[in-house]
Scaffold this motif. Sequence first.
Motif, mmCIF file in Angstrom:
data_model
loop_
_atom_site.group_PDB
_atom_site.id
_atom_site.type_symbol
_atom_site.label_atom_id
_atom_site.label_comp_id
_atom_site.label_asym_id
_atom_site.label_seq_id
_atom_site.Cartn_x
_atom_site.Cartn_y
_atom_site.Cartn_z
ATOM 1 N N PHE A 1 15.226 -20.666 -11.315
ATOM 2 C CA PHE A 1 14.712 -19.454 -11.944
ATOM 3 C C PHE A 1 13.216 -19.593 -12.242
ATOM 4 O O PHE A 1 12.421 -18.678 -11.983
ATOM 5 C CB PHE A 1 15.489 -19.183 -13.240
ATOM 6 C CG PHE A 1 15.002 -18.004 -14.033
ATOM 7 C CD1 PHE A 1 15.422 -16.725 -13.732
ATOM 8 C CD2 PHE A 1 14.113 -18.179 -15.088
ATOM 9 C CE1 PHE A 1 14.964 -15.625 -14.465
ATOM 10 C CE2 PHE A 1 13.653 -17.096 -15.829
ATOM 11 C CZ PHE A 1 14.085 -15.815 -15.511
ATOM 12 N N ALA A 2 12.824 -20.736 -12.783
ATOM 13 C CA ALA A 2 11.419 -20.950 -13.129
ATOM 14 C C ALA A 2 10.532 -20.918 -11.886
ATOM 15 O O ALA A 2 9.488 -20.248 -11.868
ATOM 16 C CB ALA A 2 11.258 -22.272 -13.870
ATOM 17 N N LEU A 3 10.930 -21.612 -10.847
ATOM 18 C CA LEU A 3 10.098 -21.671 -9.636
ATOM 19 C C LEU A 3 9.987 -20.299 -8.973
ATOM 20 O O LEU A 3 8.908 -19.918 -8.507
ATOM 21 C CB LEU A 3 10.689 -22.682 -8.656
ATOM 22 C CG LEU A 3 10.566 -24.151 -9.057
ATOM 23 C CD1 LEU A 3 11.207 -25.051 -8.009
ATOM 24 C CD2 LEU A 3 9.107 -24.536 -9.251
ATOM 25 N N ARG A 4 11.089 -19.574 -8.938
ATOM 26 C CA ARG A 4 11.060 -18.249 -8.305
ATOM 27 C C ARG A 4 10.106 -17.320 -9.042
ATOM 28 O O ARG A 4 9.304 -16.609 -8.420
ATOM 29 C CB ARG A 4 12.470 -17.653 -8.291
ATOM 30 C CG ARG A 4 12.539 -16.293 -7.570
ATOM 31 C CD ARG A 4 13.953 -15.756 -7.499
ATOM 32 N NE ARG A 4 14.464 -15.344 -8.799
ATOM 33 C CZ ARG A 4 15.440 -15.946 -9.440
ATOM 34 N NH1 ARG A 4 16.017 -17.022 -8.931
ATOM 35 N NH2 ARG A 4 15.856 -15.508 -10.623
ATOM 36 N N ASN A 5 10.154 -17.327 -10.360
ATOM 37 C CA ASN A 5 9.309 -16.414 -11.121
ATOM 38 C C ASN A 5 7.856 -16.875 -11.175
ATOM 39 O O ASN A 5 6.940 -16.050 -11.110
ATOM 40 C CB ASN A 5 9.872 -16.242 -12.532
ATOM 41 C CG ASN A 5 11.086 -15.331 -12.566
ATOM 42 O OD1 ASN A 5 10.964 -14.106 -12.538
ATOM 43 N ND2 ASN A 5 12.263 -15.931 -12.607
ATOM 44 N N PHE B 1 4.046 -15.061 -9.784
ATOM 45 C CA PHE B 1 2.761 -14.940 -10.479
ATOM 46 C C PHE B 1 1.663 -15.759 -9.828
ATOM 47 O O PHE B 1 0.571 -15.894 -10.390
ATOM 48 C CB PHE B 1 2.928 -15.325 -11.947
ATOM 49 C CG PHE B 1 3.941 -14.485 -12.667
ATOM 50 C CD1 PHE B 1 3.769 -13.119 -12.800
ATOM 51 C CD2 PHE B 1 5.095 -15.057 -13.180
ATOM 52 C CE1 PHE B 1 4.715 -12.337 -13.437
ATOM 53 C CE2 PHE B 1 6.047 -14.284 -13.823
ATOM 54 C CZ PHE B 1 5.864 -12.916 -13.957
ATOM 55 N N GLY B 2 1.963 -16.312 -8.655
ATOM 56 C CA GLY B 2 0.910 -16.946 -7.868
ATOM 57 C C GLY B 2 1.043 -18.427 -7.625
ATOM 58 O O GLY B 2 0.281 -18.981 -6.823
ATOM 59 N N MET B 3 1.963 -19.131 -8.313
ATOM 60 C CA MET B 3 2.033 -20.581 -8.129
ATOM 61 C C MET B 3 2.412 -20.914 -6.689
ATOM 62 O O MET B 3 3.418 -20.445 -6.164
ATOM 63 C CB MET B 3 3.051 -21.213 -9.082
ATOM 64 C CG MET B 3 2.917 -22.732 -9.134
ATOM 65 S SD MET B 3 3.973 -23.524 -10.363
ATOM 66 C CE MET B 3 5.481 -23.717 -9.419
ATOM 67 N N GLY B 4 1.553 -21.714 -6.061
ATOM 68 C CA GLY B 4 1.795 -22.097 -4.679
ATOM 69 C C GLY B 4 1.232 -21.134 -3.666
ATOM 70 O O GLY B 4 1.325 -21.372 -2.465
ATOM 71 N N LEU C 1 -0.260 -18.533 -16.043
ATOM 72 C CA LEU C 1 1.034 -18.322 -15.395
ATOM 73 C C LEU C 1 2.149 -18.095 -16.412
ATOM 74 O O LEU C 1 3.029 -17.260 -16.203
ATOM 75 C CB LEU C 1 1.380 -19.530 -14.523
ATOM 76 C CG LEU C 1 0.503 -19.778 -13.290
ATOM 77 C CD1 LEU C 1 0.853 -21.111 -12.667
ATOM 78 C CD2 LEU C 1 0.674 -18.654 -12.269
ATOM 79 N N VAL C 2 2.098 -18.826 -17.499
ATOM 80 C CA VAL C 2 3.201 -18.803 -18.458
ATOM 81 C C VAL C 2 3.051 -17.694 -19.486
ATOM 82 O O VAL C 2 4.023 -17.004 -19.820
ATOM 83 C CB VAL C 2 3.312 -20.168 -19.168
ATOM 84 C CG1 VAL C 2 4.337 -20.116 -20.299
ATOM 85 C CG2 VAL C 2 3.686 -21.248 -18.165
ATOM 86 N N CYS D 1 8.698 -33.228 -7.472
ATOM 87 C CA CYS D 1 7.888 -32.466 -8.424
ATOM 88 C C CYS D 1 7.750 -31.009 -7.989
ATOM 89 O O CYS D 1 7.244 -30.734 -6.890
ATOM 90 C CB CYS D 1 6.505 -33.098 -8.545
ATOM 91 S SG CYS D 1 5.383 -32.187 -9.617
ATOM 92 N N PRO D 2 8.176 -30.051 -8.807
ATOM 93 C CA PRO D 2 8.087 -28.636 -8.423
ATOM 94 C C PRO D 2 6.660 -28.099 -8.403
ATOM 95 O O PRO D 2 6.391 -27.052 -7.837
ATOM 96 C CB PRO D 2 8.926 -27.921 -9.490
ATOM 97 C CG PRO D 2 8.853 -28.819 -10.680
ATOM 98 C CD PRO D 2 8.808 -30.217 -10.129
ATOM 99 N N GLY D 3 5.740 -28.828 -9.033
ATOM 100 C CA GLY D 3 4.362 -28.349 -9.107
ATOM 101 C C GLY D 3 3.435 -28.999 -8.106
ATOM 102 O O GLY D 3 2.205 -28.925 -8.271
ATOM 103 N N GLU D 4 3.976 -29.618 -7.049
ATOM 104 C CA GLU D 4 3.128 -30.330 -6.092
ATOM 105 C C GLU D 4 2.078 -29.413 -5.469
ATOM 106 O O GLU D 4 0.892 -29.776 -5.398
ATOM 107 C CB GLU D 4 3.981 -30.957 -4.991
ATOM 108 C CG GLU D 4 3.139 -31.637 -3.914
ATOM 109 C CD GLU D 4 3.963 -32.308 -2.831
ATOM 110 O OE1 GLU D 4 3.359 -32.802 -1.853
ATOM 111 O OE2 GLU D 4 5.211 -32.345 -2.951
ATOM 112 N N THR D 5 2.486 -28.251 -5.018
ATOM 113 C CA THR D 5 1.541 -27.342 -4.367
ATOM 114 C C THR D 5 0.418 -26.948 -5.314
ATOM 115 O O THR D 5 -0.768 -26.944 -4.934
ATOM 116 C CB THR D 5 2.268 -26.083 -3.861
ATOM 117 O OG1 THR D 5 3.326 -26.471 -2.989
ATOM 118 C CG2 THR D 5 1.310 -25.170 -3.110
ATOM 119 N N LEU D 6 0.780 -26.617 -6.559
ATOM 120 C CA LEU D 6 -0.229 -26.253 -7.552
ATOM 121 C C LEU D 6 -1.165 -27.423 -7.822
ATOM 122 O O LEU D 6 -2.395 -27.258 -7.873
ATOM 123 C CB LEU D 6 0.459 -25.812 -8.846
ATOM 124 C CG LEU D 6 -0.452 -25.577 -10.059
ATOM 125 C CD1 LEU D 6 -1.452 -24.474 -9.772
ATOM 126 C CD2 LEU D 6 0.378 -25.256 -11.303
#
Length: 537
Positions: free
Chosen positions: A160-164, A168-171, A215-216, A476-481
């Motif tokens: 849910f977190a990654l999709r939303n 908002f622009g992450m990745g 983002l948050v 890590c879900p934030g690798e791209t960021l």
Amino acid sequence: MWPKAHSCLYLSEVLQFIHTHPFQRNLYLPLSKHCSHRKMLAEVLLSVFFLTVCVYFLDAKPKNLPPGLWGLPVVGYIFSMLPFPEQIKNLQRRFGNIASWRIGSRITILISDFTTIKSALGHPNIAGRADFFSFNIFSHFENMGIIISNGSQWQHARRFALRNLKDFGMGKASLENIIIPEVNQLINEICKQEGKPMEISNALNVSILNIIWKLVADRRYNINDEELLTFQNMIHEDFENVQGPVMLLDYFPWLLHILPSWVINKVMRVNIMEYNRNTFNVFHKQIVEEHKKSRIPHNPRDYIDAYLDQEEKHDPNFSFKLELLDLLITIRDLFVAGSETSSSTFRWMIAFMAVYPDVQTKVQAEIDAVVPRDRVPNLNDRMNLQYLEAMLNEVHRHASFVPLGVPHLVTEDTDLEGYVLPKGSIVLANIFSCHFDPCYWKYPEKFYPEHFIDEKGKCMTKREGFLPFSVGRHVCPGETLARMELFLFTSAVLQQFTVKSPPGEKIIAETDPSKLLFHHVKPYKVVFERRTQIIQS
């Protein structure tokens, strides 16, 4: 002497005879004035025997456990005067790429081989998060959030977190519009102290945090905002605390019930961790309440709005539990994971540029050949800045910010490479070992960006032996960021400035060996010297 198997039966029969035949007991009184002492001795011996048997079975080493250090009952193997990194190296050297180490009531499995790490961390039975006190204190010991939660709650909350956040622009390249203003703000701060020895920590930390805030919570703060600096200091303090004495409660959880409160609070700093957690929650709760008043339903501005939209639906079949505490824990997770790692890696990069001026010159020559000096580099330049990208990968390799990865929990007895990993054991991925393995790196100990350049001159982001963002289900879900941030901040700063050691000083880019879980570079000051001449490539 009777065999051990029969001693229990014999002693119990003696005691039973004495208790049920008082006349016989009296009969023997003339023979000894100390019969009661004999009874007490028999009972003591019986208790000791039973305790020995219990310890033997409870302390029994599981079958087919990887070779390693077992140690004594209750405490395991904890006696070593070596620094922790040296203990890890010795464990691998003595027992190979899959080794076990019992500390207290925990069995830890250290995996140091790249291929085996990929196999292990991709296994569904090794996808749990360690139920450590130092982790769970930040989630109020609830299965919530997206970093240390487990099971379906973790899977669905993370999804849910990654999709939303992606909405908002992450990745996405569009996030550049959020990052570039923070890059410019950092450059302006550097300009104020140009030519003078300076630490870059505070200015950088706020710039990185602002990206997560946008983002948050759709917010942005001034680089000198005291409140935000306070929160950043709390995050750094928590990183320090979780790898301090409180780790004893992770491996000896029963200590929590017997240690005096002053030890738990003053020595292990649990009160500080609780204070920081509660302060974060109060502040973030205020922001959530503001969002509830100002939001337009089904038209979210940020992650908090999206969460509140979903919570408002009251869908009983939704995939994970939605409530305020979960939202507060998730917000904290995003800030901790998204700020300290990126800012720490950038500080490593600056230190390496001061230590290796030849690499810095080569990076600057590449930037000058690709990017006009009247603008900062952007993501469209990325494909043409291959040496810069390779240098950043080499920073990740050398720094190895999380050298043993984030601990995983084995949720069921699991076969791995001919061994059995017991349920409840902790798995550590020895990422540091992979990053310095001569099987994968031509010059393991050298800072050498060419490790990531292929025969065509292109940067290899993915390659054998390289695990800066872990691997498997908990990658890590934030690798791209993180990669996007590091590229934009680094390219802009090195385009505008040359990083140098202060006059008469020599920077050494190294970590503090006393830190167990995270590799923070030792504090340093550098001089940023304005570049006025383009380097010809």
